[in-house]
Scaffold this motif. Structure first.
Motif, PDB file in Angstrom:
ATOM      1  N   GLU A 144       0.919  -0.714   0.022  1.00 45.71           N
ATOM      2  CA  GLU A 144      -0.165  -0.305   0.188  1.00 45.71           C
ATOM      3  C   GLU A 144       0.802   1.415   0.004  1.00 45.71           C
ATOM      4  N   THR A 145       1.694   1.284   0.649  1.00 46.89           N
ATOM      5  CA  THR A 145       2.504   2.359   0.539  1.00 46.89           C
ATOM      6  C   THR A 145       3.207   2.642  -0.558  1.00 46.89           C
ATOM      7  N   ASP A 146       3.375   2.063  -1.895  1.00 45.65           N
ATOM      8  CA  ASP A 146       4.400   1.889  -2.226  1.00 45.65           C
ATOM      9  C   ASP A 146       3.436   1.558  -3.896  1.00 45.65           C
ATOM     10  N   GLU A 147       2.812   1.700  -4.428  1.00 46.96           N
ATOM     11  CA  GLU A 147       2.503   1.376  -5.812  1.00 46.96           C
ATOM     12  C   GLU A 147       3.652   0.857  -6.677  1.00 46.96           C
ATOM     13  N   THR A 148       4.875   1.643  -6.955  1.00 47.67           N
ATOM     14  CA  THR A 148       5.600   1.492  -7.515  1.00 47.67           C
ATOM     15  C   THR A 148       5.753   0.655  -8.139  1.00 47.67           C
ATOM     16  N   LYS A 149       6.214   0.079  -6.325  1.00 49.11           N
ATOM     17  CA  LYS A 149       6.880  -1.360  -6.935  1.00 49.11           C
ATOM     18  C   LYS A 149       6.556  -3.034  -6.773  1.00 49.11           C
ATOM     19  N   TYR A 150       5.522  -2.853  -6.902  1.00 50.78           N
ATOM     20  CA  TYR A 150       4.549  -3.697  -7.550  1.00 50.78           C
ATOM     21  C   TYR A 150       4.078  -3.813  -9.080  1.00 50.78           C
ATOM     22  N   SER A 151       3.725  -4.737  -9.451  1.00 49.15           N
ATOM     23  CA  SER A 151       2.781  -4.630 -10.257  1.00 49.15           C
ATOM     24  C   SER A 151       1.555  -6.729 -10.366  1.00 49.15           C
ATOM     25  N   ILE A 152       0.206  -6.346 -10.382  1.00 43.07           N
ATOM     26  CA  ILE A 152      -0.510  -7.369 -10.625  1.00 43.07           C
ATOM     27  C   ILE A 152      -0.543  -8.827 -11.893  1.00 43.07           C
ATOM     28  N   LEU A 153       0.002  -9.505 -11.546  1.00 41.36           N
ATOM     29  CA  LEU A 153       0.527 -10.717 -13.081  1.00 41.36           C
ATOM     30  C   LEU A 153      -1.103 -11.152 -13.333  1.00 41.36           C
ATOM     31  N   GLY A 154      -1.596 -11.947 -12.106  1.00 45.70           N
ATOM     32  CA  GLY A 154      -3.106 -12.396 -12.388  1.00 45.70           C
ATOM     33  C   GLY A 154      -3.924 -12.985 -11.207  1.00 45.70           C
ATOM     34  N   ASP A 155      -4.460 -13.747 -11.317  1.00 50.43           N
ATOM     35  CA  ASP A 155      -5.505 -14.663 -10.398  1.00 50.43           C
ATOM     36  C   ASP A 155      -4.580 -16.190 -10.506  1.00 50.43           C
ATOM     37  N   GLN A 156      -4.493 -17.187  -9.332  1.00 47.08           N
ATOM     38  CA  GLN A 156      -4.103 -18.360  -9.224  1.00 47.08           C
ATOM     39  C   GLN A 156      -4.773 -19.079  -8.261  1.00 47.08           C
ATOM     40  N   GLU A 157      -4.892 -20.321  -8.155  1.00 46.12           N
ATOM     41  CA  GLU A 157      -5.816 -20.940  -6.931  1.00 46.12           C
ATOM     42  C   GLU A 157      -4.154 -21.887  -6.518  1.00 46.12           C
ATOM     43  N   LEU A 158      -3.771 -21.340  -5.138  1.00 44.86           N
ATOM     44  CA  LEU A 158      -2.890 -22.157  -4.523  1.00 44.86           C
ATOM     45  C   LEU A 158      -3.999 -22.830  -3.040  1.00 44.86           C
ATOM     46  N   ARG A 159      -3.060 -23.880  -3.168  1.00 48.08           N
ATOM     47  CA  ARG A 159      -3.960 -25.079  -1.623  1.00 48.08           C
ATOM     48  C   ARG A 159      -5.163 -24.814  -1.646  1.00 48.08           C
ATOM     49  N   GLY A 160      -5.855 -24.313  -2.686  1.00 49.46           N
ATOM     50  CA  GLY A 160      -7.700 -24.412  -2.636  1.00 49.46           C
ATOM     51  C   GLY A 160      -7.679 -23.143  -2.543  1.00 49.46           C
ATOM     52  N   GLU A 161      -7.345 -22.106  -2.422  1.00 46.71           N
ATOM     53  CA  GLU A 161      -7.892 -20.285  -1.824  1.00 46.71           C
ATOM     54  C   GLU A 161      -6.937 -20.024  -3.555  1.00 46.71           C
ATOM     55  N   LEU A 162      -8.132 -19.023  -4.156  1.00 51.10           N
ATOM     56  CA  LEU A 162      -8.336 -18.117  -5.089  1.00 51.10           C
ATOM     57  C   LEU A 162      -7.411 -16.966  -4.728  1.00 51.10           C
ATOM     58  N   CYS A 163      -5.777 -16.768  -4.843  1.00 51.24           N
ATOM     59  CA  CYS A 163      -4.589 -15.520  -5.246  1.00 51.24           C
ATOM     60  C   CYS A 163      -4.958 -14.465  -5.621  1.00 51.24           C
ATOM     61  N   LYS A 164      -4.780 -13.183  -5.506  1.00 48.58           N
ATOM     62  CA  LYS A 164      -4.229 -11.984  -6.831  1.00 48.58           C
ATOM     63  C   LYS A 164      -2.499 -12.180  -6.567  1.00 48.58           C
ATOM     64  N   VAL A 165      -2.482 -12.903  -7.546  1.00 45.22           N
ATOM     65  CA  VAL A 165      -0.536 -13.387  -7.109  1.00 45.22           C
ATOM     66  C   VAL A 165      -0.049 -11.544  -7.805  1.00 45.22           C
ATOM     67  N   ILE A 166       1.280 -10.455  -7.208  1.00 45.11           N
ATOM     68  CA  ILE A 166       1.544  -9.728  -7.028  1.00 45.11           C
ATOM     69  C   ILE A 166       3.313 -10.113  -7.635  1.00 45.11           C
ATOM     70  N   GLU A 167       3.485  -9.408  -8.547  1.00 51.65           N
ATOM     71  CA  GLU A 167       5.024  -9.303  -8.298  1.00 51.65           C
ATOM     72  C   GLU A 167       5.599  -7.929  -7.959  1.00 51.65           C
ATOM     73  N   THR A 168       6.380  -8.364  -7.149  1.00 53.44           N
ATOM     74  CA  THR A 168       7.707  -6.857  -6.704  1.00 53.44           C
ATOM     75  C   THR A 168       9.214  -7.290  -6.780  1.00 53.44           C
ATOM     76  N   LYS A 169       9.503  -5.425  -6.452  1.00 49.03           N
ATOM     77  CA  LYS A 169      11.128  -5.173  -7.196  1.00 49.03           C
ATOM     78  C   LYS A 169      10.779  -4.178  -6.272  1.00 49.03           C
ATOM     79  N   ASP A 170      12.692  -4.880  -5.829  1.00 52.81           N
ATOM     80  CA  ASP A 170      13.317  -3.740  -4.459  1.00 52.81           C
ATOM     81  C   ASP A 170      14.620  -4.405  -5.053  1.00 52.81           C
TER      82      ASP A 170
END
Length: 238
Positions: A144-170
């Motif tokens: 939430e602090t810095d939106e420039t450091k991540y991008s949303i890749l899409g949705d995946q299901e992991l261990r039965g949970e629907l997830c939003k997949v995020i890529e972060t760069k530092d």
């Protein structure tokens, strides 16, 4: 002395784990497993805003979960975590030896307790001040602090949970986070460094209140102060 150094070794190990770990939670107990399989990412879905997803965690006061750390598919460590305000408890085992780590960040003090030896090593946590924000809640706060450091890749299901997949760069580091749409926090974090894939999985989340006694050393424990121990050691000669 062997007893003292075994406790000290446990303290260093746990402090290392804390400096690189986080966790997750939900409003009801989870039955997630540590399975490493997941579906291919779908096209990004903007219908559920990431900030709305992360906002689910704002009122969380206590949390417990299991953390599993792996490197290139090999399990390195598995621990149980409890958190309540400034207090943290981590329970680990290495074969027959069990170690419990207690932290009070307000008092800046920590103990590594070895039940088998009824001994605890006391250490000053001031040196970990800059590393203490590696918790389940902090992942969301950082996004939430810095939106420039991540991008949303899409949705995946992991261990039965629907997830939003995020890529972060530092700087030169790139990580992927699987944020559960039910929990609002990561249930997996992956990072790659020099070709080595490291993974942290967070499972069995609960947010029921944790008794204060859970964060206290048992009575009658022999406490060894690390500062006093270091003062008594001879200084290295040049």
């Amino acid at each position: 002395m062997k007893k003292v150094f075994s406790v000290l070794l446990g303290t260093i190990l746990v402090a290392t784990l804390i400096s690189g770990c986080g966790g997750g939670q939900q409003t009801q107990p989870s039955t997630q497993t540590s399975s490493t399989s997941h579906q291919e990412a779908q096209a990004p879905n903007t219908s559920d805003d990431l900030k709305t997803l992360l906002a689910k965690t704002k009122d969380i006061k206590t949390i417990s979960y299991t953390m599993v750390m792996t490197s290139d598919g090999k399990e390195l460590a598995k621990s149980k975590m409890w958190m309540k305000g400034p207090k943290l408890k981590m329970e680990m085992s290495d074969g027959p030896m069990k170690g419990i780590f207690y932290v009070d960040s307000d008092k800046k003090v920590a103990y590594t307790y070895i039940p088998e030896q009824n001994t605890a090593m006391k250490m000053d946590m001031a040196q970990f001040e800059s590393k203490k924000n590696k918790t389940p809640l902090d992942y969301g706060e950082q996004l939430e602090t810095d939106e420039t450091k991540y991008s949303i890749l899409g949705d995946q299901e992991l261990r039965g949970e629907l997830c939003k997949v995020i890529e972060t760069k530092d700087k030169e580091n790139v990580s992927k986070l699987w944020i559960s749409k039910n929990l609002g926090l990561p249930i997996r974090v992956e990072s790659k460094d020099n070709g080595t894939l490291s993974t942290i999985d967070f499972i069995d989340f609960e947010t029921a209140d944790i008794p204060d006694g859970q964060f206290e050393l048992p009575t009658g424990v022999q406490i060894v102060d690390m500062n006093d121990l270091m003062k008594g050691m001879p200084k290295a000669s040049n």
